[in-house]
Motif scaffolding. Structure first.
Motif, short mmCIF file in Angstrom:
data_model
loop_
_atom_site.label_atom_id
_atom_site.label_comp_id
_atom_site.label_asym_id
_atom_site.label_seq_id
_atom_site.Cartn_x
_atom_site.Cartn_y
_atom_site.Cartn_z
N LYS A 190 65.56 92.54 36.54
CA LYS A 190 64.84 91.50 37.26
C LYS A 190 64.89 90.21 36.45
O LYS A 190 65.19 90.22 35.26
N GLY A 191 64.60 89.11 37.11
CA GLY A 191 64.61 87.85 36.38
C GLY A 191 64.87 86.66 37.28
O GLY A 191 64.54 86.67 38.46
N VAL A 192 65.50 85.63 36.70
CA VAL A 192 65.71 84.35 37.39
C VAL A 192 67.21 84.14 37.60
O VAL A 192 68.01 84.38 36.70
N TYR A 193 67.56 83.69 38.80
CA TYR A 193 68.97 83.48 39.14
C TYR A 193 69.17 82.08 39.69
O TYR A 193 68.21 81.36 40.01
N LEU A 194 70.43 81.69 39.80
CA LEU A 194 70.80 80.37 40.30
C LEU A 194 71.79 80.52 41.45
O LEU A 194 72.76 81.28 41.36
N LEU A 195 71.54 79.80 42.53
CA LEU A 195 72.50 79.67 43.63
C LEU A 195 73.06 78.26 43.60
O LEU A 195 72.28 77.29 43.53
N ALA A 196 74.37 78.11 43.63
CA ALA A 196 75.00 76.79 43.63
C ALA A 196 75.81 76.64 44.91
O ALA A 196 76.65 77.50 45.22
N CYS A 197 75.55 75.58 45.66
CA CYS A 197 76.24 75.35 46.93
C CYS A 197 77.61 74.70 46.65
O CYS A 197 77.66 73.63 46.03
N PRO A 198 78.71 75.31 47.08
CA PRO A 198 80.03 74.74 46.81
C PRO A 198 80.32 73.47 47.60
O PRO A 198 81.20 72.70 47.24
N ARG A 199 79.55 73.23 48.68
CA ARG A 199 79.80 72.04 49.51
C ARG A 199 79.04 70.83 49.00
O ARG A 199 79.59 69.75 48.84
#
Length: 277
Positions: A190-199
């Motif tokens: 468990k923990g913290v994640y990052l989503l990065a939008c390619p657009r």
């Protein structure tokens, strides 16, 4: 005495003079979209990738058989099969590049080939490793001029090793296709994640604190594209790149994980300049 790939070809009644060796590796590929991953998870995309070739390689690629290899994450040269190959001509339409989403080859800029998989040596696909040795940049070679040494024949295909939480990256569309051992590892953390939008190049910071850890949270995104998040619901669907910012300790509570998440939002200013609300 060393076993060579040409001796393997001859055992299948293939004349090495008729065979071209292709070693596929693309350092510009999106995470999870390199030739190795396409071969493993998306054979149709791998076929499309292999069927489009540089015009400069037309002369050397004129051979009835292609023996294809992919560079593994450990940079081994893994044999993945034999294809019957015939030249089609220049592309007449705009073609998407399978390794880099959103990029295209314009009409008349690449050679196209008709490829049909052969059953010859298919029992060795995914198991045989050769020493490509000198000239790794020469990714297309004549088999009869470059007799590669076979350095390993594995009993079974070996899944790539999990890179570690902080080195892990994937596209959202590939989460369901991750090796099962990876999914198991990611489901217990468990923990913290990052989503990065390619657009838009915007970032979203999120946390995973549920029973199935990171995988449980990411599977939610894979199902509906937004995981219930307000800002993501308001945007067009996107194939976000996923990475992990911080792994929580095994005894961390949901409150502590959310506090970690808030800290990362402040560090990355994902509320002011990103997708968090």
């Amino acid at each position: 005495m060393a076993i060579t790939f040409n001796s393997v070809l001859r055992s299948a009644e293939l004349d090495p003079a008729d065979v071209r060796l292709l070693r596929h590796k693309d350092n510009r590929a999106d995470p999870g979209r390199g030739p190795y991953h396409l071969w493993l998870n998306a054979p149709g995309d791998f076929l499309a990738y292999q069927s489009m070739q540089s015009i400069s390689k037309r002369a050397i690629l004129r051979g009835p058989y292609w023996a294809a290899f992919v560079a593994t994450p450990e940079d081994d040269t893994l044999f993945v099969g034999i294809w019957n190959a015939s030249y089609n001509g220049l592309n007449s339409v705009r073609l998407p590049r399978p390794t880099v989403q959103g990029t295209f080859d314009e009409p008349g800029t690449v050679d196209t080939y008709q490829l049909a998989p052969s059953t010859l040596l298919d029992d060795m696909a995914g198991r045989l490793i050769v020493d490509w040795s000198v000239g790794q940049r020469s990714w297309v070679q004549y088999a009869h001029r470059q007799d590669k040494e076979v350095i390993e024949l594995r009993r079974v295909f070996k899944e790539e090793t999990f890179p570690g939480y902080l080195r892990f990256r994937s596209q959202l569309s590939l989460i369901s296709q991750l090796p099962q051992s990876w999914r198991t590892i990611l489901s217990i953390a468990k923990g913290v994640y990052l989503l990065a939008c390619p657009r838009t190049r915007e970032q979203y910071v999120g946390s995973a604190s549920g029973a199935n850890g990171f995988i449980g949270r990411w599977d939610d995104y894979a199902q509906n594209g937004h995981g219930g998040d307000v800002a993501l619901k308001s945007r067009e669907l996107s194939d976000y790149q996923i990475s992990i910012l911080e792994v929580a300790g095994s005894s961390a509570t949901t409150v502590e994980i959310i506090a970690m998440e808030e800290l990362w939002k402040r560090k990355l200013q994902s509320k002011e300049m990103g997708l968090n609300r």
